[in-house]
Design a protein around this motif. Structure first.
Motif, mmCIF file in Angstrom:
data_model
loop_
_atom_site.group_PDB
_atom_site.id
_atom_site.type_symbol
_atom_site.label_atom_id
_atom_site.label_comp_id
_atom_site.label_asym_id
_atom_site.label_seq_id
_atom_site.Cartn_x
_atom_site.Cartn_y
_atom_site.Cartn_z
ATOM 1 N N ALA A 205 0.836 -1.197 0.000
ATOM 2 C CA ALA A 205 0.000 0.000 0.000
ATOM 3 C C ALA A 205 0.873 1.250 0.000
ATOM 4 O O ALA A 205 0.595 2.231 -0.705
ATOM 5 C CB ALA A 205 -0.925 -0.011 1.210
ATOM 6 N N LEU B 237 2.390 1.825 -3.426
ATOM 7 C CA LEU B 237 1.403 2.393 -4.346
ATOM 8 C C LEU B 237 1.270 3.905 -4.151
ATOM 9 O O LEU B 237 1.136 4.657 -5.118
ATOM 10 C CB LEU B 237 0.052 1.716 -4.136
ATOM 11 C CG LEU B 237 -0.087 0.304 -4.695
ATOM 12 C CD1 LEU B 237 -1.270 -0.417 -4.050
ATOM 13 C CD2 LEU B 237 -0.258 0.343 -6.216
ATOM 14 N N ALA C 135 -0.599 6.795 -6.292
ATOM 15 C CA ALA C 135 -1.901 6.837 -5.623
ATOM 16 C C ALA C 135 -1.796 7.720 -4.384
ATOM 17 O O ALA C 135 -0.708 8.148 -3.998
ATOM 18 C CB ALA C 135 -2.344 5.427 -5.232
ATOM 19 N N ASP D 122 -7.064 6.896 -1.920
ATOM 20 C CA ASP D 122 -7.366 6.072 -3.092
ATOM 21 C C ASP D 122 -7.268 4.586 -2.742
ATOM 22 O O ASP D 122 -8.137 3.781 -3.074
ATOM 23 C CB ASP D 122 -6.397 6.373 -4.238
ATOM 24 C CG ASP D 122 -6.512 7.790 -4.749
ATOM 25 O OD1 ASP D 122 -7.649 8.300 -4.827
ATOM 26 O OD2 ASP D 122 -5.463 8.390 -5.067
ATOM 27 N N VAL D 123 -6.186 4.234 -2.066
ATOM 28 C CA VAL D 123 -5.976 2.840 -1.670
ATOM 29 C C VAL D 123 -7.086 2.394 -0.717
ATOM 30 O O VAL D 123 -7.673 1.311 -0.883
ATOM 31 C CB VAL D 123 -4.596 2.661 -1.016
ATOM 32 C CG1 VAL D 123 -4.416 1.227 -0.519
ATOM 33 C CG2 VAL D 123 -3.492 3.027 -2.002
ATOM 34 N N ASP E 282 -7.722 1.459 -10.150
ATOM 35 C CA ASP E 282 -8.288 0.717 -9.020
ATOM 36 C C ASP E 282 -7.938 -0.759 -9.119
ATOM 37 O O ASP E 282 -7.672 -1.421 -8.103
ATOM 38 C CB ASP E 282 -9.808 0.895 -8.981
ATOM 39 C CG ASP E 282 -10.218 2.305 -8.574
ATOM 40 O OD1 ASP E 282 -9.327 3.130 -8.307
ATOM 41 O OD2 ASP E 282 -11.436 2.569 -8.531
ATOM 42 N N ILE F 137 -4.455 -1.285 -7.855
ATOM 43 C CA ILE F 137 -4.415 -1.138 -6.396
ATOM 44 C C ILE F 137 -4.895 -2.429 -5.732
ATOM 45 O O ILE F 137 -4.251 -2.941 -4.805
ATOM 46 C CB ILE F 137 -5.281 0.054 -5.946
ATOM 47 C CG1 ILE F 137 -4.622 1.370 -6.343
ATOM 48 C CG2 ILE F 137 -5.499 0.013 -4.434
ATOM 49 C CD1 ILE F 137 -5.488 2.601 -6.095
ATOM 50 N N CYS G 269 -2.420 -4.992 -3.607
ATOM 51 C CA CYS G 269 -2.646 -5.124 -2.163
ATOM 52 C C CYS G 269 -2.994 -6.558 -1.781
ATOM 53 O O CYS G 269 -2.560 -7.039 -0.730
ATOM 54 C CB CYS G 269 -3.753 -4.179 -1.713
ATOM 55 S SG CYS G 269 -3.244 -2.456 -1.568
#
Length: 694
Positions: free
Chosen positions: A499, A502, A507, A511-512, A601, A604, A608
């Motif tokens: 995370a 990212l 990001a 956003d995450v 998205d 992400i 993750c």
């Protein structure tokens, strides 16, 4: 009788026939029980000497639901719907005599009878939405007719149970027996009283389907049910569909509502959410089984408990034991720490009493079981001591050396460490066979998960004792091996690292978080960090400003408690994106020479979840988890992974292991070998195997 004759028996008390169901352990409505019951009802109704029937169950409970093993499979005849039709259409009045729990199909079965009597402690419920389906044998249609729309929605959507007097008040039962022991006699007396009253045939053969007096529109109840489903059951399909079926009870004739319910049940039963929830249901039960530790392994008596440490974890663990009825002694090094810890416990119980969760008398009783001390000597009579001290190996070993000197022989010595090596901690004692990890999750008095960490020399009876103890604490225990972070935190660390990557690449924290919350998690990784506090393990003196967390802490942005962390917080602790955090993120990306880019998205979510899944596969390779489904239990109950997705291992299987390996390889080509898939994951992907089946 032939079919089901061994589990459905018949005897008589004069003109009253008693049909007894005996299908241990919970009298589930198996095919044999269904067949035996239909046959018994038909036989009794054909006997002119029988004027009433009492339907009762042997063992510890009334029918406590359907046979979950039949879900998703073709069912043998007769169906549960056939049973309901046989009961409701019987020409001889049937009195259901209920004790224990009447859940799911058991409650529906009772509602299909003409009359109901129950013990004062009997509980009625329709928990089907917890398995991703809805009541499928008339529950959404009969319960609103019997108890009204608001009560029905509370039971069907929120999972509420109606117990004893509440069931009587709601109209679910017609009478209460004096006790469980007198249920049979009271039910027979109830049936004879019905016959003596010379009631009209429609009253004697009262069918719930014909009741309409309580079918009044209740918009507020439907609004409340939808709000509950949106907030507490977010992402789940079954609650929404159940509400629609209850609406049909108001808008459609009984048979049409019944047809909609059945159609909905069949659709959901074969859907992905029900499959995932059934996996989670069975995984939780499987987690209690530890190879080599059978029922013949004795457990040690645990009656008195000691806690070392009066911080957040120590007090939470203490309350978990106090709530379960254990006397608890907390030991700390300083009076101020003890006073602060006791104050936290008193405040928690006072708050629970103010909200009506427990009585003030119960709060006093629980506090009365608590003792505090500055001396390890006061733990000499404890059967179990749980260490919840500062998270460094030096501190932990010092605590266990002290416990080794004072604890009685055979006492269990447990560490609540989140990451440290339990074997090293055990080595500080002369009794490593008595040492294990009990990793509670914060807040320990609320969270259900307990990781039971089995060290190299932990005795089998120590593990058996810990697993049994978890049940007394109403926890879900999973036995894991020694590794940095064990199972849950080891996988979490992988996700947290990704995370952060990212965010540095393009990001933003929100956003995450948004993507993972949309996936079904209760909060994202940065929201979780703010809640826990960014300064855990941080100090200004040692900070090097090399991580986002360090830089935020240096700006006194330490999470919700300072109203600033990754997010800005208002007085109600509602978070909003922070310009300061964005500034810090952009500066760090520039310092590291990272060219920021737009991140989708989809990327992400993959980055993750997939590395975390790969870490789970490594944990299985190393034998640190007994089975893949245990990992799912850990993540559902400890980290809020949506149960309707089945846990990370089940989710991986349903997504397709080959697709996950391909994605990991794609990311590895761009971001390095940290994304490499372990051998077990590659092998299972090639063979069409499943992580959750290991």
């Amino acid at each position: 009788m032939t079919a089901g004759a061994d589990i459905v028996t018949l005897d008589h008390e004069g003109e009253i026939a008693i049909v007894t169901l005996d299908n241990p352990p919970v009298n589930a409505t198996s095919a044999a029980l269904r067949a035996g019951l239909v046959e018994a009802i038909g036989r009794v109704c054909a006997d002119e000497a029988v004027r009433a029937i009492v339907l009762i169950c042997a063992g510890r409970t009334f029918v406590a639901g359907a046979d979950v093993n039949e879900f998703g499979k073709p069912r043998a005849e007769p169906s549960l719907q056939d049973v309901m039709a046989a009961l409701e259409g019987a020409t001889t009045p049937i009195v259901a005599a209920v004790h224990g729990t009447a859940l799911g199909g058991g409650f529906e079965l009772a509602m299909a009878c003409h009359h109901r009597i129950a013990t004062p402690k009997a509980a009625f419920g329709l928990p089907e939405v917890s398995l991703g389906v809805i009541p499928g044998a008339g529950g959404t249609q009969r319960l609103p007719r019997l108890a009204g729309v608001a009560t029905a929605l509370g039971v069907i959507v929120e999972g509420k149970r109606l117990v004893g007097a509440a069931a009587l008040e709601a109209g679910v039962v017609d009478a209460l027996a004096a006790s469980e022991e007198s249920l049979r006699a009271d039910a027979i007396a109830f049936a004879r009283d019905l016959l003596a009253r010379n009631l009209p045939r429609e009253r004697l053969l009262r069918r719930v389907r014909d009741e309409t007096g309580k079918l009044a529109p209740d918009p507020a109840a439907f609004e409340a049910a939808r709000a509950y489903a949106a907030k507490r059951l977010r992402g789940q399909v079954a609650p929404v569909r159940a509400i629609a079926c209850v609406e049909a009870a108001l808008d459609r004739p009984f048979e049409e509502g019944l047809a909609l319910e059945r159609e909905t049940f069949r659709e959901l039963e074969t859907g992905p959410q029900s499959k995932a929830l059934r996996h989670a249901f069975f995984a939780e039960r499987e987690a209690a089984k530890i190879p080599g530790i059978g029922k013949d392994v004795p457990t040690r008596p645990i009656e008195r408990v000691g806690i070392v440490g009066a911080g957040t974890m120590g007090t939470g663990i203490a309350m978990a034991f106090l709530d379960a009825g254990f006397p608890v002694t907390i030991v700390e090094a300083k009076d101020e720490a003890l006073a602060r810890g006791r104050g936290m416990i008193e405040k928690t119980y006072a708050g629970a009493a103010d909200k009506g969760r427990i009585s003030r008398r119960e709060a006093e009783v629980r506090l009365g079981r608590l003792a505090t001390s500055l001396s390890y000597d006061d733990l000499a009579d404890a059967d179990l001591v749980v260490e919840a001290a500062f998270e460094t190996m030096e501190v932990k070993q010092a605590v266990f050396q002290a416990l080794d000197r004072v604890a009685k022989p055979g006492a269990l010595l447990a560490t609540n460490t989140s990451y440290l090596d339990v074997d090293e901690i055990a080595a500080a004692t002369a009794r490593p066979q008595d040492v294990l990890g009990l990793h509670f999750f914060s807040p320990a008095n609320i969270m259900k998960l307990l990781e039971v960490v089995r060290a190299e020399k932990t005795a089998p009876d120590a593990i058996a004792t810990a697993m049994a103890l978890a049940k007394r604490l109403r926890k879900i225990a999973v036995c894991v091996g020694v590794a940095h972070g064990f199972v849950g935190n080891r996988m979490l660390a992988r996700r947290q690292a990704e995370a952060t990557n990212l965010v540095l690449e393009g990001a933003m924290p929100w956003d995450v978080d948004r993507v993972l919350v949309a996936f079904g998690l209760p909060m994202g990784p940065f929201q979780m960090s703010d809640l826990a506090g960014l300064d855990l393990g941080w100090s200004r003196e040692t900070s090097k400003g090399e991580t986002l967390k360090e830089r935020l802490c240096e700006r006194d942005r330490r999470g919700q408690k300072t109203k600033a962390g990754f997010y800005d917080y208002d007085d109600a602790r509602k978070g909003s994106p922070s310009a300061v955090t964005e500034e810090i993120v952009l500066a760090m990306s520039a310092e590291k020479g990272i060219a920021r880019r737009a991140i989708s998205d989809e990327e992400i979510l993959e980055r993750c979840l997939y590395p975390m899944i790969a870490e789970g596969a490594r944990i299985l390779e190393e034998g640190k988890a007994i089975r893949g489904s245990d990992i799912d239990v850990v993540w559902i109950n400890g980290y809020g992974f949506p149960a309707w997705r089945g846990g990370p291992m089940f989710f991986a299987d349903e997504t397709g292991l080959a697709a996950i390996v391909d994605a990991l390889d794609r990311h590895a080509a761009t971001h390095g070998e940290a994304y490499g898939a372990p051998a077990l994951l590659r092998r299972l992907a090639a063979e069409g195997g499943r992580l959750s089946d290991i």
